[in-house]
Design a protein around this motif. Sequence first.
Motif, short mmCIF file in Angstrom:
data_model
loop_
_atom_site.label_atom_id
_atom_site.label_comp_id
_atom_site.label_asym_id
_atom_site.label_seq_id
_atom_site.Cartn_x
_atom_site.Cartn_y
_atom_site.Cartn_z
N THR A 49 0.84 -1.19 0.00
CA THR A 49 0.00 0.00 0.00
C THR A 49 0.89 1.25 0.00
O THR A 49 2.07 1.18 0.31
N HIS A 50 0.28 2.37 -0.35
CA HIS A 50 1.01 3.64 -0.32
C HIS A 50 1.58 3.89 1.08
O HIS A 50 2.73 4.31 1.22
N ALA A 51 0.79 3.61 2.11
CA ALA A 51 1.24 3.82 3.49
C ALA A 51 2.44 2.92 3.81
O ALA A 51 3.39 3.36 4.48
N GLN A 52 2.41 1.67 3.35
CA GLN A 52 3.54 0.76 3.59
C GLN A 52 4.80 1.25 2.89
O GLN A 52 5.90 1.22 3.46
N ARG A 53 4.66 1.72 1.64
CA ARG A 53 5.82 2.23 0.91
C ARG A 53 6.38 3.48 1.60
O ARG A 53 7.59 3.67 1.68
N ALA A 54 5.49 4.34 2.10
CA ALA A 54 5.94 5.55 2.80
C ALA A 54 6.69 5.20 4.07
O ALA A 54 7.70 5.83 4.40
N LEU A 55 6.25 4.19 4.76
CA LEU A 55 6.88 3.78 6.02
C LEU A 55 8.16 2.98 5.79
O LEU A 55 9.19 3.25 6.42
N GLN A 56 8.12 2.02 4.87
CA GLN A 56 9.24 1.10 4.67
C GLN A 56 10.27 1.60 3.66
O GLN A 56 11.43 1.22 3.72
N GLY A 57 9.85 2.38 2.72
CA GLY A 57 10.72 2.84 1.65
C GLY A 57 10.24 2.35 0.30
O GLY A 57 9.49 1.38 0.21
N THR A 58 10.68 3.01 -0.74
CA THR A 58 10.25 2.65 -2.09
C THR A 58 11.16 1.55 -2.64
O THR A 58 12.21 1.27 -2.09
N LEU A 59 10.74 0.97 -3.73
CA LEU A 59 11.52 -0.04 -4.44
C LEU A 59 11.76 0.52 -5.84
O LEU A 59 10.97 0.31 -6.76
N HIS A 110 -2.46 -17.17 -10.84
CA HIS A 110 -2.26 -18.49 -11.48
C HIS A 110 -3.60 -19.08 -11.89
O HIS A 110 -3.71 -19.67 -12.97
N GLN A 111 -4.62 -18.91 -11.06
CA GLN A 111 -5.95 -19.42 -11.41
C GLN A 111 -6.52 -18.69 -12.63
O GLN A 111 -7.34 -19.24 -13.35
N ARG A 112 -6.06 -17.50 -12.90
CA ARG A 112 -6.49 -16.72 -14.07
C ARG A 112 -5.65 -17.04 -15.30
O ARG A 112 -5.84 -16.43 -16.35
N GLY A 113 -4.67 -17.94 -15.15
CA GLY A 113 -3.87 -18.36 -16.29
C GLY A 113 -2.53 -17.66 -16.44
O GLY A 113 -1.80 -17.91 -17.39
N LEU A 114 -2.19 -16.78 -15.53
CA LEU A 114 -0.91 -16.07 -15.59
C LEU A 114 0.15 -16.93 -14.91
O LEU A 114 0.37 -16.86 -13.72
N ARG A 115 0.81 -17.77 -15.70
CA ARG A 115 1.73 -18.77 -15.17
C ARG A 115 3.11 -18.23 -14.83
O ARG A 115 3.86 -18.88 -14.11
N GLY A 116 3.48 -17.06 -15.31
CA GLY A 116 4.82 -16.52 -15.08
C GLY A 116 4.95 -15.68 -13.83
O GLY A 116 5.95 -15.00 -13.65
N VAL A 117 3.95 -15.71 -12.96
CA VAL A 117 3.95 -14.87 -11.77
C VAL A 117 4.53 -15.63 -10.58
O VAL A 117 4.16 -16.77 -10.33
N THR A 118 5.46 -14.98 -9.87
CA THR A 118 5.99 -15.53 -8.62
C THR A 118 5.85 -14.47 -7.53
O THR A 118 5.53 -13.32 -7.82
N HIS A 119 6.07 -14.89 -6.31
CA HIS A 119 6.10 -13.90 -5.24
C HIS A 119 7.47 -13.92 -4.60
O HIS A 119 8.18 -14.92 -4.65
N LEU A 120 7.85 -12.78 -4.05
CA LEU A 120 9.15 -12.67 -3.42
C LEU A 120 9.03 -13.11 -1.97
O LEU A 120 8.30 -12.50 -1.19
N VAL A 121 9.73 -14.18 -1.63
CA VAL A 121 9.70 -14.72 -0.27
C VAL A 121 10.24 -13.67 0.70
O VAL A 121 11.31 -13.13 0.49
N GLY A 122 9.48 -13.37 1.72
CA GLY A 122 9.90 -12.39 2.72
C GLY A 122 9.59 -10.96 2.35
O GLY A 122 9.77 -10.04 3.14
N GLY A 123 9.12 -10.74 1.12
CA GLY A 123 8.70 -9.43 0.67
C GLY A 123 9.79 -8.37 0.70
O GLY A 123 10.98 -8.66 0.61
N TYR A 124 9.36 -7.13 0.83
CA TYR A 124 10.28 -6.00 0.82
C TYR A 124 11.29 -6.10 1.96
O TYR A 124 12.46 -5.73 1.80
N ALA A 125 10.86 -6.63 3.09
CA ALA A 125 11.77 -6.79 4.23
C ALA A 125 12.97 -7.66 3.85
O ALA A 125 14.11 -7.36 4.22
#
Length: 152
Positions: A49-59, A110-125
């Motif tokens: 969220t915008h609030a999370q980016r403001a608190l944690q920093g941008t990427l 993935h259920q919508r057919g977008l097979r190339g999507v992954t998530h970053l383990v541990g996120g921004y932290a």
Amino acid sequence: MRAALISSAPASVSSTAPVALYPLAVERTYATELAAAVTRGAVVIDIRTHAQRALQGTLPGALAIDTDLVAERLDPTRPGRLAVAVDHHVEWILVSAEGSDSHRTVTDLHQRGLRGVTHLVGGYAAIRAAGMVEAVTEARHIAEDVARVTAH
């Protein structure tokens, strides 16, 4: 390297109290793999969220897209798609604050057919802990955008 945990059906572990293990079919990317993924063309999507980016920093270099709009922006068949969403096999890496929100979103995509999507383990932290915050600025789509802007 992208890794996937896949199980075909829930299983139980034998002990005094059985623990149900539910299937995980979500591919994941680790913070230490981020630079290599970006080099090969992966597009990083910051779903915090915008609030999370403001608190944690941008990427820097990541595309910031609200979780509610991710499916519409990444799906090549939708009218509101990103220009880089050319087919269902584009490599996308979703980044949330701690990793759990992106995991849920990837399951939906993935259920919508977008097979190339992954998530970053541990996120921004995890990205910050690995010192990889600037890794996304090397992305091919960022270089193309900079070239277009500076050409004018």
